[in-house]
Design a protein around this motif. Structure first.
Motif, PDB file in Angstrom:
ATOM      1  N   ASN A 110      51.460  53.800  12.912  1.00 47.02           N
ATOM      2  CA  ASN A 110      52.754  54.416  13.091  1.00 47.02           C
ATOM      3  C   ASN A 110      52.623  55.566  14.094  1.00 47.02           C
ATOM      4  OD1 ASN A 110      55.368  54.371  12.439  1.00 47.02           O
ATOM      5  ND2 ASN A 110      55.169  55.544  10.519  1.00 47.02           N
ATOM      6  N   ILE A 111      53.598  55.699  14.986  1.00 47.14           N
ATOM      7  CA  ILE A 111      53.578  56.874  15.860  1.00 47.14           C
ATOM      8  C   ILE A 111      54.658  57.837  15.386  1.00 47.14           C
ATOM      9  CG2 ILE A 111      53.761  57.768  18.204  1.00 47.14           C
ATOM     10  CD1 ILE A 111      52.828  55.134  19.261  1.00 47.14           C
ATOM     11  N   GLY A 141      45.786  54.642   9.625  1.00 40.80           N
ATOM     12  CA  GLY A 141      46.349  55.980   9.563  1.00 40.80           C
ATOM     13  C   GLY A 141      47.498  56.087  10.520  1.00 40.80           C
ATOM     14  N   LYS A 142      47.591  57.225  11.225  1.00 41.35           N
ATOM     15  CA  LYS A 142      48.735  57.355  12.133  1.00 41.35           C
ATOM     16  C   LYS A 142      48.397  58.188  13.370  1.00 41.35           C
ATOM     17  CE  LYS A 142      50.539  61.281   9.684  1.00 41.35           C
ATOM     18  NZ  LYS A 142      51.102  61.560   8.413  1.00 41.35           N
ATOM     19  N   THR A 192      44.109  59.584  13.621  1.00 44.14           N
ATOM     20  CA  THR A 192      43.244  59.625  12.445  1.00 44.14           C
ATOM     21  C   THR A 192      42.127  58.593  12.621  1.00 44.14           C
ATOM     22  OG1 THR A 192      44.706  58.029  11.401  1.00 44.14           O
ATOM     23  CG2 THR A 192      45.096  60.349  10.879  1.00 44.14           C
ATOM     24  N   GLY A 193      41.616  58.522  13.847  1.00 46.40           N
ATOM     25  CA  GLY A 193      40.642  57.487  14.182  1.00 46.40           C
ATOM     26  C   GLY A 193      39.200  57.888  13.964  1.00 46.40           C
ATOM     27  N   GLY A 245      34.743  60.606  12.400  1.00 48.98           N
ATOM     28  CA  GLY A 245      35.204  59.925  11.195  1.00 48.98           C
ATOM     29  C   GLY A 245      36.577  60.366  10.707  1.00 48.98           C
ATOM     30  N   LYS A 246      37.104  61.443  11.292  1.00 49.81           N
ATOM     31  CA  LYS A 246      38.403  61.939  10.805  1.00 49.81           C
ATOM     32  C   LYS A 246      39.527  61.750  11.829  1.00 49.81           C
ATOM     33  CE  LYS A 246      37.721  64.326   6.821  1.00 49.81           C
ATOM     34  NZ  LYS A 246      36.593  65.239   6.607  1.00 49.81           N
TER      35      LYS A 246
END
Ligand code: ADP
Length: 264
Positions: free
Chosen positions: A133-134, A170-171, A191-192, A246-247
């Motif tokens: 989602n953006i 995530g987003k 959130t990659g 990781g975050k």
């Protein structure tokens, strides 16, 4: 090596001139070795996919595979590497253009808010395909910056495509706010997988990829961010990155806004 060192035998003007000539020689040497390194890297980067193409084309030609599945795998490697090669050539061309245009860019007043809005629409299909989602949080006001519409778009497309590329779940968030009466800040965060601390100082360098194999899997060229940085600076902006492995990763781009009093 250049054989043009001048002996500095006095401390007067001639001496200063000699010292200046020596500095220039050092500068030239550095330029030459940078250029050499640049071309060596380009040839390496071009050669690698071509080697794959040649190798797998031969495997197919000589039918050195056992199953149909294996054959398909080789064909898809050929197709991926061909795409990478095309991307590499396009990116190199963009970089060369950006370096040249740095001197000649014709700027006009562009609305960064509108540009971001449009860019989000453009990349949203790619994001949806990955289930991402953006989320956008944009100021309601127009944000006028002296810049080049297309170049400005290119900056944010690149950053958003990276965010999508390097995020599995995530987003992605896009923020745009005035941070002072004459500065606007765009933040793109994801959130990659994040970037390791030790790699952060290098990610804007040409051809730099984090853990080379990782980005190769994604078909990256390592040129995108160096083009982005160049384009940001061409428009008097700055770019920074914060990331936690990781975050996720956050890119911040700041542009000076046009003096509103000069508008009529
Ligand atoms: P590439 O074509 O490899 O994506 P870039 O210059 O755009 O080249 O990026 C350089 C490297 O920085 C990438 O290879 C990737 O490892 C890392 N990177 C860029 N953006 C992100 C992001 N949003 N999250 C994690 N890593 C990123």
């Amino acid at each position: 090596h250049l054989q043009t060192r001048v002996n500095i035998s006095s401390d007067d003007e001639i001496g200063h001139l000699a010292a200046a000539i020596n500095d220039l020689a050092v500068e030239l040497e550095r330029y030459r070795s940078n250029r050499q390194e640049f071309f060596a890297t380009i040839s390496h980067e071009l050669r690698t996919p071509i080697t794959y193409l040649e190798g797998y084309a031969n495997v197919l030609k000589n039918e050195l595979y056992e199953t149909e599945e294996e054959k398909k795998k080789y064909l898809s490697i050929i197709s991926d590497e061909t795409k990478r090669l095309v991307r590499l050539i396009n990116d190199l061309f963009e970089l060369a253009k950006a370096e040249e245009e740095q001197l000649t860019l014709e700027k006009e007043l562009v609305d960064v808010r509108k540009i971001i809005d449009g860019v989000i629409v453009k990349v949203s299909l790619k994001a949806e395909e990955k289930g991402l989602n953006i989320e956008k949080n944009l100021t309601k006001h127009t944000q006028l910056v002296q810049g080049d519409q297309q170049r400005m778009e290119q900056i944010f497309i690149n950053l958003l495509e990276n965010a999508i590329q390097y995020t599995e779940s995530g987003k992605i968030k896009v923020d745009l706010h005035e941070i002072s009466s004459n500065q606007v800040k765009v933040t793109i965060s994801d959130t990659g997988m994040g970037i390791p601390d030790e790699e952060i100082p290098f990610i804007f360098e040409r051809f730099h990829r984090v853990e080379k194999s990782r980005s190769r899997d994604f078909g990256g060229t390592g040129l995108g961010l160096s083009i982005v940085k160049k384009l940001v600076e061409m428009q008097n902006g700055t770019i920074h990155v914060k990331s936690t492995l990781g975050k996720g990763t956050t890119f911040e781009v700041i542009f000076p806004t046009a003096d509103k009093t000069s508008l009529s």
